[in-house]
Design a protein around this motif. Sequence first.
Motif, PDB file in Angstrom:
ATOM      1  N   THR A   1     -11.942  -5.716   4.310  1.00 43.99           N
ATOM      2  CA  THR A   1     -13.314  -5.217   4.202  1.00 43.99           C
ATOM      3  C   THR A   1     -13.450  -4.069   3.212  1.00 43.99           C
ATOM      4  OG1 THR A   1     -12.962  -3.683   6.061  1.00 43.99           O
ATOM      5  CG2 THR A   1     -13.834  -5.873   6.574  1.00 43.99           C
ATOM      6  N   GLY A   2     -12.324  -3.584   2.692  1.00 42.01           N
ATOM      7  CA  GLY A   2     -12.362  -2.478   1.744  1.00 42.01           C
ATOM      8  C   GLY A   2     -12.404  -1.113   2.385  1.00 42.01           C
ATOM      9  N   ALA A   3     -12.159  -1.044   3.696  1.00 40.02           N
ATOM     10  CA  ALA A   3     -12.213   0.239   4.395  1.00 40.02           C
ATOM     11  C   ALA A   3     -11.136   1.203   3.907  1.00 40.02           C
ATOM     12  CB  ALA A   3     -12.070   0.019   5.906  1.00 40.02           C
ATOM     13  N   ILE A   4     -10.024   0.664   3.411  1.00 37.54           N
ATOM     14  CA  ILE A   4      -8.952   1.525   2.897  1.00 37.54           C
ATOM     15  C   ILE A   4      -9.290   2.038   1.503  1.00 37.54           C
ATOM     16  CG2 ILE A   4      -6.519   1.545   2.184  1.00 37.54           C
ATOM     17  CD1 ILE A   4      -5.872  -0.278   4.448  1.00 37.54           C
ATOM     18  N   GLY A   5     -10.132   1.299   0.807  1.00 42.73           N
ATOM     19  CA  GLY A   5     -10.495   1.674  -0.555  1.00 42.73           C
ATOM     20  C   GLY A   5     -10.223   0.531  -1.515  1.00 42.73           C
ATOM     21  N   PRO A   6     -10.678   0.657  -2.784  1.00 39.69           N
ATOM     22  CA  PRO A   6     -10.472  -0.405  -3.767  1.00 39.69           C
ATOM     23  C   PRO A   6      -9.008  -0.547  -4.160  1.00 39.69           C
ATOM     24  CG  PRO A   6     -11.389   1.540  -4.825  1.00 39.69           C
ATOM     25  CD  PRO A   6     -11.398   1.812  -3.352  1.00 39.69           C
ATOM     26  N   LYS A  29      -0.228  12.468   7.964  1.00 40.61           N
ATOM     27  CA  LYS A  29       0.389  13.581   7.246  1.00 40.61           C
ATOM     28  C   LYS A  29       1.648  13.112   6.529  1.00 40.61           C
ATOM     29  CE  LYS A  29      -1.376  17.252  10.239  1.00 40.61           C
ATOM     30  NZ  LYS A  29      -1.018  18.380  11.157  1.00 40.61           N
ATOM     31  N   ASP A  30       2.447  12.366   7.241  1.00 42.37           N
ATOM     32  CA  ASP A  30       3.671  11.809   6.672  1.00 42.37           C
ATOM     33  C   ASP A  30       3.691  10.308   6.948  1.00 42.37           C
ATOM     34  OD1 ASP A  30       4.930  14.297   5.812  1.00 42.37           O
ATOM     35  OD2 ASP A  30       5.095  14.720   7.957  1.00 42.37           O
ATOM     36  N   VAL A  31       3.913   9.530   5.897  1.00 46.37           N
ATOM     37  CA  VAL A  31       3.970   8.074   6.056  1.00 46.37           C
ATOM     38  C   VAL A  31       5.430   7.636   6.082  1.00 46.37           C
ATOM     39  CG1 VAL A  31       3.358   5.848   5.045  1.00 46.37           C
ATOM     40  CG2 VAL A  31       1.783   7.773   4.859  1.00 46.37           C
ATOM     41  N   PRO A  32       5.860   7.009   7.152  1.00 48.72           N
ATOM     42  CA  PRO A  32       7.239   6.502   7.190  1.00 48.72           C
ATOM     43  C   PRO A  32       7.459   5.507   6.047  1.00 48.72           C
ATOM     44  CG  PRO A  32       6.222   6.395   9.374  1.00 48.72           C
ATOM     45  CD  PRO A  32       5.132   6.721   8.406  1.00 48.72           C
ATOM     46  N   PHE A  34       0.816  -1.213   0.000  1.00 52.40           N
ATOM     47  CA  PHE A  34       0.000   0.000   0.000  1.00 52.40           C
ATOM     48  C   PHE A  34       0.852   1.266   0.000  1.00 52.40           C
ATOM     49  CE2 PHE A  34      -3.498  -2.803   0.928  1.00 52.40           C
ATOM     50  CZ  PHE A  34      -4.573  -2.157   0.340  1.00 52.40           C
ATOM     51  N   ILE A  35       1.977   1.240   0.682  1.00 49.65           N
ATOM     52  CA  ILE A  35       2.882   2.400   0.674  1.00 49.65           C
ATOM     53  C   ILE A  35       3.391   2.650  -0.741  1.00 49.65           C
ATOM     54  CG2 ILE A  35       5.153   3.212   1.435  1.00 49.65           C
ATOM     55  CD1 ILE A  35       4.599   1.803   4.128  1.00 49.65           C
ATOM     56  N   ALA A  36       3.693   1.572  -1.465  1.00 52.04           N
ATOM     57  CA  ALA A  36       4.242   1.708  -2.816  1.00 52.04           C
ATOM     58  C   ALA A  36       3.182   2.005  -3.871  1.00 52.04           C
ATOM     59  CB  ALA A  36       4.991   0.423  -3.196  1.00 52.04           C
ATOM     60  N   ASP A  37       1.976   1.425  -3.724  1.00 50.92           N
ATOM     61  CA  ASP A  37       0.995   1.493  -4.805  1.00 50.92           C
ATOM     62  C   ASP A  37      -0.266   2.304  -4.503  1.00 50.92           C
ATOM     63  OD1 ASP A  37       2.792  -0.660  -5.476  1.00 50.92           O
ATOM     64  OD2 ASP A  37       1.334  -1.338  -6.947  1.00 50.92           O
ATOM     65  N   TYR A  38      -0.643   2.417  -3.230  1.00 44.39           N
ATOM     66  CA  TYR A  38      -1.888   3.126  -2.880  1.00 44.39           C
ATOM     67  C   TYR A  38      -1.656   4.026  -1.660  1.00 44.39           C
ATOM     68  CZ  TYR A  38      -4.350  -0.067  -6.052  1.00 44.39           C
ATOM     69  OH  TYR A  38      -4.775  -0.767  -7.156  1.00 44.39           O
ATOM     70  N   LEU A  39      -0.638   4.851  -1.765  1.00 49.64           N
ATOM     71  CA  LEU A  39      -0.255   5.708  -0.641  1.00 49.64           C
ATOM     72  C   LEU A  39      -1.370   6.676  -0.250  1.00 49.64           C
ATOM     73  CD1 LEU A  39       1.969   6.467   1.347  1.00 49.64           C
ATOM     74  CD2 LEU A  39       2.852   8.082  -0.351  1.00 49.64           C
ATOM     75  N   ASP A  40      -2.039   7.248  -1.235  1.00 45.88           N
ATOM     76  CA  ASP A  40      -3.104   8.213  -0.935  1.00 45.88           C
ATOM     77  C   ASP A  40      -4.241   7.565  -0.145  1.00 45.88           C
ATOM     78  OD1 ASP A  40      -1.711  10.179  -2.224  1.00 45.88           O
ATOM     79  OD2 ASP A  40      -2.874  10.089  -4.085  1.00 45.88           O
ATOM     80  N   LEU A  86      -3.984   5.080   1.836  1.00 46.91           N
ATOM     81  CA  LEU A  86      -3.467   4.800   3.173  1.00 46.91           C
ATOM     82  C   LEU A  86      -3.496   6.055   4.045  1.00 46.91           C
ATOM     83  CD1 LEU A  86      -2.234   2.192   4.454  1.00 46.91           C
ATOM     84  CD2 LEU A  86       0.018   3.167   3.981  1.00 46.91           C
ATOM     85  N   THR A  87      -3.032   7.160   3.498  1.00 48.10           N
ATOM     86  CA  THR A  87      -2.990   8.408   4.272  1.00 48.10           C
ATOM     87  C   THR A  87      -4.396   8.909   4.593  1.00 48.10           C
ATOM     88  OG1 THR A  87      -2.806   9.676   2.210  1.00 48.10           O
ATOM     89  CG2 THR A  87      -0.758   9.106   3.327  1.00 48.10           C
ATOM     90  N   THR A  88      -5.314   8.716   3.651  1.00 46.40           N
ATOM     91  CA  THR A  88      -6.690   9.151   3.874  1.00 46.40           C
ATOM     92  C   THR A  88      -7.363   8.325   4.966  1.00 46.40           C
ATOM     93  OG1 THR A  88      -6.923   9.880   1.575  1.00 46.40           O
ATOM     94  CG2 THR A  88      -8.946   9.475   2.807  1.00 46.40           C
TER      95      THR A  88
END
Length: 325
Positions: free
Chosen positions: A263-268, A222-225, A207-213, A215-217
């Motif tokens: 459950t998809g809470a992070i998004g598709p 604010k900043d993801v290590p 998720f950090i590499a492919d769906y960072l937005d 994850l942050t949402t």
Amino acid sequence: MGVQWYPGHMNKARREIEEVMTQVDIVIEVLDARIPDSSQNPMLNTLRGDVPVLRLLNKKDLADKARLDLWLAHWRGSETILAHPFSTLDKSDVAKISQWVKQMVPHRGSAEKPIRAMIAGIPNVGKSSLMNALLGRRVAKVGDEPAVTKAQQKLKVTEGFQLLDTPGILWPKIENPDASYRLAVTGAVRDTAIDYEDVALAGLKFFIADYLDALTTRYKLKDVPSDAYETLKVIGSKRGALRSGGKVDMHKAAEVFLNDVRTGAIGPYVMETPEMIAHEERLVEEAKAKKEAERLARLAAAVPQRQQANNQEYRRQQQQHEDKE
């Protein structure tokens, strides 16, 4: 190292599938739309031979449509493969199955010659939910854990359409360690067979590499290590996964994250592309070739040692014979 899980009943299921495949006109393979390749069983591809397959990419509402389209394009044009995004909760999707099956098996479909379809798929992809939706009644047990179905069922959808259910099966050894982690992240592997933290860290790296937005949402970051372990600590802290003294409970944090992913809470999302899988398959084949070369080298080196041992044993036996004389 990857994740491995192969309950005994799955070996029995393999034998059952092999036995009934000669009676099947089409395989309806239920896949997880989030892992279109990893949720396939390569053993099933071998067993079905030239029997056509309808691939239902289930849980489409949890999948990234742009990446899912890459897989549809990848399979398009095959004479024996028909693939569609799918949801067992979408009645219009369920209603289309008969049409899709008839498209693949146009020479059958009457009461005298019904289409005999085998429903197959690895654990926890929605096979039982599909059967219940097709038949309009609860005939298959549905659970949120893999491997709920453990015995075959033969059921009539219409006069011209029969279903043969099979237990969900994984293969004895998942050769691609990356695929094994994707299966664990999405829930195909029973939770008692995985290390929560280990699997969560693998998911977070993705998720950090492919769906960072996304994850942050989800976690209001604010900043993801860049380090997945530190990110999991932050998530645990924000979601109340704490022990006494304010220390993050990493196991609990992993549970929170994996539940959100499943459950998809992070998004598709979709965790793999055809290009990615092709690259991983090359790496797996290279690793297998290297391992085989090392094995042959060890055997070659062992030959002189075995010969020396045989010579020593021969001399010992000769000496014993001379001593007796």
